[in-house]
Each structure stands twice: as structure tokens, then as C-alpha cells.
Scaffold this motif. Structure first.
Motif, PDB file in Angstrom:
ATOM      1  N   TRP A  26      34.127 -49.593  97.743  1.00  0.00           N
ATOM      2  CA  TRP A  26      32.866 -48.555  98.167  1.00  0.00           C
ATOM      3  C   TRP A  26      31.718 -49.097  97.582  1.00  0.00           C
ATOM      4  N   ASP A  30      28.214 -50.532  99.361  1.00  0.00           N
ATOM      5  CA  ASP A  30      26.888 -49.712  99.026  1.00  0.00           C
ATOM      6  C   ASP A  30      26.034 -50.508  98.641  1.00  0.00           C
ATOM      7  N   PHE A  33      24.095 -49.725  95.108  1.00  0.00           N
ATOM      8  CA  PHE A  33      24.884 -49.503  93.797  1.00  0.00           C
ATOM      9  C   PHE A  33      24.126 -50.561  92.907  1.00  0.00           C
ATOM     10  N   ASN A  50      26.333 -39.844  94.037  1.00  0.00           N
ATOM     11  CA  ASN A  50      26.927 -40.504  95.228  1.00  0.00           C
ATOM     12  C   ASN A  50      28.233 -40.431  95.516  1.00  0.00           C
ATOM     13  N   PRO A  52      31.792 -41.266  95.794  1.00  0.00           N
ATOM     14  CA  PRO A  52      32.586 -41.660  97.352  1.00  0.00           C
ATOM     15  C   PRO A  52      33.702 -41.044  97.839  1.00  0.00           C
TER      16      PRO A  52
END
Length: 73
Positions: A26, A30, A33, A50, A52
Motif C-alpha cells: 500500500w 500510495d 505517502f 488514510n 488502508p
């Protein structure tokens, strides 16, 4: 000191998916990030906003301790 993101990339590509590998994948995908961050607070806040998957914050907390131990040695 390398970033937490760089540390986490060791968990990518696992043959059997774990929570650690899910978080690493993830983070890789992303684009927002904070990939250069070494700040617990910054990454923790980002994950909380956020998230995941349900266990992501707990997994992060566990891995953060390993990250610090690895970077200090």
C-alpha cells in the motif's frame, strides 16, 4: 538514517501475504505517502487519516520499533 518507507520495502513481494507486506504494498502504491519521512508522528497521522486496512496502525506501531532498532545499529 533511511526513511521508514525505505525500511518497509523489504516486506514487498512476499509469497504469502502478511499484514506487513500489505502495508508495504500500500505504501508503495500510495503516491501521497510521506516516503522521505523518519517521523513517527507524521507517518502515524497519515495512516490514521488514510487507513488502508483495519490493522494497519497496529502493524505500523510494531514495525516502528523494529525500524528504530535497525537504524540504531
Amino acid at each position: 538514517m533511511r526513511s521508514f518507507y525505505q525500511y518497509m520495502m523489504r516486506y514487498r513481494g512476499a509469497k504469502q501475504q502478511t499484514n506487513e507486506s500489505k502495508l508495504a504494498e500500500w505504501m508503495f502504491r500510495d503516491h501521497d505517502f510521506p516516503k522521505q519521512s523518519t517521523s513517527y508522528d507524521e507517518i502515524s497521522r497519515y495512516l490514521e487519516w488514510n487507513i488502508p486496512f483495519k490493522e494497519a496502525v497496529q502493524v505500523f506501531d510494531q514495525l516502528w520499533d523494529d525500524y528504530l532498532a535497525t537504524e540504531e545499529s
